[in-house]
Design a protein around this motif. Structure first.
Motif, mmCIF file in Angstrom:
data_model
loop_
_atom_site.group_PDB
_atom_site.id
_atom_site.type_symbol
_atom_site.label_atom_id
_atom_site.label_comp_id
_atom_site.label_asym_id
_atom_site.label_seq_id
_atom_site.Cartn_x
_atom_site.Cartn_y
_atom_site.Cartn_z
ATOM 1 N N LEU A 28 0.755 -1.165 -0.214
ATOM 2 C CA LEU A 28 0.145 0.128 -0.035
ATOM 3 C C LEU A 28 0.970 1.116 0.047
ATOM 4 N N LEU A 87 2.377 1.749 -3.381
ATOM 5 C CA LEU A 87 1.470 2.230 -4.245
ATOM 6 C C LEU A 87 1.101 3.781 -4.235
ATOM 7 N N ALA A 92 2.082 6.455 -7.013
ATOM 8 C CA ALA A 92 0.917 7.255 -7.686
ATOM 9 C C ALA A 92 1.565 8.747 -7.336
ATOM 10 N N LEU A 121 4.213 9.667 -10.032
ATOM 11 C CA LEU A 121 3.664 9.645 -11.401
ATOM 12 C C LEU A 121 2.935 11.045 -11.338
ATOM 13 N N HIS A 122 2.182 11.344 -10.339
ATOM 14 C CA HIS A 122 1.367 12.723 -10.280
ATOM 15 C C HIS A 122 2.315 13.760 -10.233
ATOM 16 N N ARG A 148 -6.439 3.484 8.779
ATOM 17 C CA ARG A 148 -5.755 3.367 7.421
ATOM 18 C C ARG A 148 -6.533 4.503 6.569
ATOM 19 N N TRP A 172 -1.906 15.315 -3.837
ATOM 20 C CA TRP A 172 -2.823 15.736 -4.876
ATOM 21 C C TRP A 172 -2.868 17.077 -4.834
ATOM 22 N N ARG A 208 -12.807 7.138 -0.504
ATOM 23 C CA ARG A 208 -13.096 6.957 -1.825
ATOM 24 C C ARG A 208 -13.563 8.261 -2.337
ATOM 25 N N ARG A 226 -12.152 4.549 -13.034
ATOM 26 C CA ARG A 226 -11.955 5.818 -12.495
ATOM 27 C C ARG A 226 -11.078 6.741 -13.493
ATOM 28 N N LEU A 241 -1.425 7.749 -15.720
ATOM 29 C CA LEU A 241 -0.841 6.568 -15.163
ATOM 30 C C LEU A 241 -0.991 6.777 -13.452
ATOM 31 N N SER A 242 -1.186 8.213 -13.112
ATOM 32 C CA SER A 242 -1.229 8.082 -11.668
ATOM 33 C C SER A 242 -2.648 8.160 -11.411
ATOM 34 N N LEU A 243 -3.542 8.273 -12.018
ATOM 35 C CA LEU A 243 -4.959 7.996 -11.714
ATOM 36 C C LEU A 243 -4.985 6.514 -11.751
ATOM 37 N N VAL A 294 -2.839 4.255 -11.046
ATOM 38 C CA VAL A 294 -2.396 3.749 -9.764
ATOM 39 C C VAL A 294 -3.170 4.263 -8.504
ATOM 40 N N LEU A 295 -3.813 5.456 -8.610
ATOM 41 C CA LEU A 295 -4.488 5.739 -7.580
ATOM 42 C C LEU A 295 -5.618 4.866 -7.387
ATOM 43 N N SER A 347 -5.877 1.728 -8.276
ATOM 44 C CA SER A 347 -5.329 0.330 -7.701
ATOM 45 C C SER A 347 -5.256 0.602 -6.229
ATOM 46 N N LEU A 348 -4.655 1.657 -5.824
ATOM 47 C CA LEU A 348 -4.294 2.084 -4.336
ATOM 48 C C LEU A 348 -5.623 1.944 -3.369
ATOM 49 N N LEU A 349 -6.599 2.803 -3.928
ATOM 50 C CA LEU A 349 -8.002 2.547 -3.440
ATOM 51 C C LEU A 349 -8.533 1.389 -3.279
ATOM 52 N N ARG A 353 -7.047 -1.667 -3.323
ATOM 53 C CA ARG A 353 -6.296 -2.361 -2.461
ATOM 54 C C ARG A 353 -6.655 -1.911 -0.969
ATOM 55 N N ALA A 354 -7.058 -0.546 -0.708
ATOM 56 C CA ALA A 354 -7.274 -0.228 0.692
ATOM 57 C C ALA A 354 -8.538 -0.889 1.044
ATOM 58 N N ARG A 355 -9.523 -0.498 -0.087
ATOM 59 C CA ARG A 355 -10.845 -1.323 0.287
ATOM 60 C C ARG A 355 -10.520 -2.899 0.651
#
Lengths: 460, 339
Positions: free
Chosen positions: A11, A14, A18, A21-22, A188, A200, A432, B3, B321-323, B325-326, B328-330, B332-334
């Motif tokens: 996590l 990731l 992210a 990349l951002h 978390r 972000w 989310r 997303r 790509l950042s979106l 990965v984001l 994917s991150l969300l 995985r968190a769920r």
């Protein structure tokens, strides 16, 4: 210490990917020289990269046979006063080379107040008497060292390389906020929301692509805050506090806007004292430090604080004015092309309302239990944000980037304000929604503000 | 992934919403400092430009209100040349003129094949206008003594530009002085020429002379005197002398005559062709205007691809790509929460 919120390594990886990349998106998309004050700060660092110390320069000699002001521009004289051993010709050549690069990359078409004339001989023809030489030398020493291997490359290559350091500092800041969130929250969703809010936040991500001492100031402030939070969360090791104190001291060599880190340090020491006598001793030490700061203020030249009582009240009046807070809000939430262009007013109002409501909700968490939130760390964050805003009021100039050292603290507050009121069961959903709102903000900022203003609307 | 796709589409919508907001040609001039003055009958003011895209259908001109009786302002668009073939006409009624400094739009039937073509527009009126277009002089302004509150009369006026001290801030901070502009309440250049002489105050040596033109009445605007670059002007003293037609009235403030000094050499601009006065080209200045052609998506893409280069492509890809990965991150968190 309570268990950290982010133990899942995949996590955290990731999160960092992210953010990478951002940040990379902004690194590529922000056009050359579009960071505020970038040419002046690049100039300073480039002389350091050439092997000159960022102090001990040659002062202006009013008794010289020929008045130097007729021979050199004011910004060149000021830079020579700061940087040691640099000759007058090199100062002039460097400014001309930077100006040529600015013209080549259409800087003058993008920045509305600069005028489109491409032929300028010195920086004063862009902004008279302005210079980065009056800034503390810390950032320029670090950036100069970073630029040193490419000091003989073209200006464009050096600029890209120098911006790489900002990109790395952005990533480092995200990692620090990740650590900070891990010690502040046991939940978390809260921790992820805080890191995402930081990574972000568009004006922060934009700093991944510009040269400015605000970039290092923000990273250092984040580091001090993280160490202080660790201490409050139960890390009793003396070295944690020592590191925090050392980085706080170093931050003063970077930019005065980081002064809020001393508040973080003071609050941490005060809250972590185990007896009333200890707290009294700490408060007394704080007063002594304040007296020292007062002495420094009286004896040093700084534009950060007013020098007379009349000037102080004048600053306060200016600092509390609607103009200052409007400029502060716009510069913090989204301004383009050297803050000459804005987002729409409804966008600013929506963002400001969101920020105010989440901060209010976050503030209530100081008095009502929010599961997974460390109240001392939250109090620490509020004290940092409050002092940072007070600094802006005292300065009387509403530049959004002056608030950036408090962004890590603000990110935590916003996360608590938005996610905190929900039950543990609902928090992943709230996360989310929060991430979606952040992405929406990012879309409006990047594709409805930065890209159109930097690439579509140019002056002829 | 879904997303990321949704946000990518949203980004496109937000970006293309700009297609009606991007002028074909625009002069952005902030802060606005020098207005041209009233437009007199038979002395039309104009500007030339080159259109980038097809479908030219409107021109906005920045106008400043000067006071006085309002009259209609006529707009004429010509092809190729200030005296070229007339293409379109438009008019803004006196009642539609703005109360404050603002854009005034002249709309006309679209010109389908305007891409790459040269156009000149002209503003004229049956009586002296109550509004003035703004002029951007092609130089770097430094000393700006703004429009003052008193009128100075005389046909011979003089003064000095001085360093600091004695001034609180030097009058000439840059090298390469190229022009001086003086605020004018009324100077009738049709009645005689106006001349500026710059000299060294110590030796009296004449350094530059300049005549203002063309011969036309000039009221409530700025009068520009251009001369060959004077290189060594940084932090030096200069004496200036103005010879003006009888009855001339200049504007002054607390510091003396209201004036602006312009530095740096002239430059040419492919998309703007300079201002015109009675059909005569003035290549050293432009009216502040913007021209609107068809705001198509293709035009936006053309501009982005020309100006954005590869960096823009890399940046867009990284953002997308950042979106991913984001997302994917969300996810995985769920998943971790539900475990």
């Amino acid at each position: 210490m309570h268990p950290p919120a982010l133990t899942d390594r995949r996590l955290t990886r990731l999160v960092l990917v992210a953010a990478l990349l951002h940040g990379l998106a902004y690194f590529f998309i922000v056009a050359p020289w579009m960071g505020e004050d970038e040419p002046w700060q690049f100039e300073y660092a480039s002389h350091v990269a050439d092997g000159h110390w960022p102090w001990g320069g040659r002062p202006y000699d009013p008794r010289a046979e020929v008045d130097e002001r007729t021979l050199m521009s004011a910004s060149q004289i000021q830079m020579r006063e700061r940087v040691s051993g640099v000759d007058d010709g090199a100062l002039e050549r460097r400014q001309r080379a930077i100006l040529a690069s600015m013209a080549q990359h259409d800087y003058f078409r993008r920045v509305d107040w600069a005028g489109v004339c491409p032929d300028r001989s010195d920086f004063d023809q862009v902004e008279p008497f302005f210079t980065a030489a009056k800034q503390p030398p810390g950032y320029f020493a670090v950036l100069g060292l970073w630029m040193w291997p490419l000091s003989s490359a073209s200006i464009d290559t050096q600029l890209t390389w120098a911006r790489c350091s900002s990109f790395l500092l952005y990533l480092a800041s995200v990692w620090i906020v990740l650590q900070l969130a891990s010690v502040a929250f046991t939940d978390r969703s809260l921790a992820l929301a805080a890191v995402l809010a930081f990574a972000w936040f568009p004006m922060n991500a934009r700093q991944a692509g510009v040269i400015n001492n605000d970039v290092l100031a923000r990273t250092t402030a984040a580091l001090v805050l993280m160490l202080c939070a660790k201490r409050l969360a139960g890390d009793d090791r003396l070295r944690t506090l020592i590191f925090a104190a050392v980085f706080a001291a170093l931050s003063l060599l970077i930019k005065p806007t980081t002064t809020s880190v001393f508040v973080a340090l003071g609050v941490t020491v005060f809250l972590s004292a185990k007896s009333i006598a200890g707290r009294l001793a700490i408060a007394s030490s704080g007063l002594v430090l304040l007296a020292g700061a007062f002495y420094v203020w009286r004896t040093q030249q700084t534009t950060v604080l007013p020098r007379t009582v009349a000037a102080f009240f004048e600053r306060i009046e200016r600092g509390f004015s609607l103009e200052t807070f409007t400029a502060l809000g716009k510069g913090f939430l989204g301004g383009f092309n050297w803050l000459t262009r804005d987002l729409s007013t409804p966008t600013y109002l929506a963002l400001a309302a969101f920020l105010a409501l989440t901060m209010l909700s976050g503030f209530s968490a100081l008095f009502h239990t929010r599961k997974g939130v460390s109240r001392p760390v939250l109090a620490l964050c509020f004290s940092v944000v409050a002092f940072q805003l007070a600094l802006v009021v005292l300065r009387g100039v509403g530049h959004g980037r002056y608030v950036m050292p408090a962004l890590p603290a603000l990110s935590l507050i916003v996360a608590v304000g938005f996610i905190g009121p929900f039950s543990e069961f609902r928090r992943p959903t709230a996360l989310r929604v929060f991430a979606t709102l952040l992405c929406l903000y990012d879309v409006v900022f990047l594709w409805g503000g930065l890209v159109p203003n930097e690439y579509l609307v140019w002056s002829s | 992934m879904a997303r990321a796709v949704v946000f990518a589409l949203l980004a496109l919508v937000v970006l293309f919403a700009w297609r009606g907001e991007v002028p074909d040609v625009e002069i952005r001039y902030l802060p606005r400092q020098t207005q041209t003055g009233r437009i007199f009958p038979d002395h039309p003011l104009g500007q030339g430009f080159v259109c980038e895209f097809d479908g030219l259908h409107a021109v906005d001109v920045a106008l400043a209100p000067l006071g006085g009786e309002r009259v209609d302002i006529e707009f004429t668009l010509r092809a190729d040349d200030p005296k070229g073939h007339e293409l379109r006409r438009a008019r803004v009624a006196a009642s539609e003129l703005p109360e404050s400094d603002d854009w005034v739009r002249f709309e006309f039937a679209p010109i389908e094949d305007s891409s790459g073509a040269r156009f000149y527009f002209e503003l004229s009126a049956a009586a002296p206008t109550s509004h003035s277009p703004w002029t951007r002089y092609r130089g770097v302004p430094y000393m700006i003594r703004p429009w003052g509150g008193r009128v100075v009369t005389g046909s011979a006026l003089e003064g000095e530009l001085l360093p600091a001290p004695p001034r609180a801030r030097t009058d000439l901070q840059h090298a390469d002085l190229r022009a001086l502009a003086f605020a004018v309440d009324g100077v009738d250049l049709a009645a005689g020429p106006a001349q500026l002489t710059l000299s060294d105050p110590r030796t009296g040596e004449v350094l530059r002379t300049s005549r203002a033109g063309p011969g036309a009445p000039h009221a409530s605007g700025w009068l520009f005197f251009e001369f060959e670059l004077l290189h060594d002007t940084r932090w030096r003293a200069l004496h200036y002398a103005l010879e003006l037609p009888q009855g001339s009235r200049l504007i002054a403030g607390d510091e003396g005559l209201s004036m602006v000094a312009f530095h740096s050499s002239a430059w040419s601009e492919p998309s703007v062709l300079g201002a015109t006065w009675r059909g005569e080209a003035l290549h050293d200045r432009d009216l502040v205007f913007r021209a609107w052609s068809e705001g198509s998506r293709a035009a936006l893409v053309t501009r982005l691809s020309e100006r954005g280069d590869r960096r823009f492509v890399y940046g867009s890809a990284a953002w997308l790509l950042s979106l991913v990965v984001l997302s994917s991150l969300l996810r995985r968190a769920r998943d971790r929460e539900s475990e």
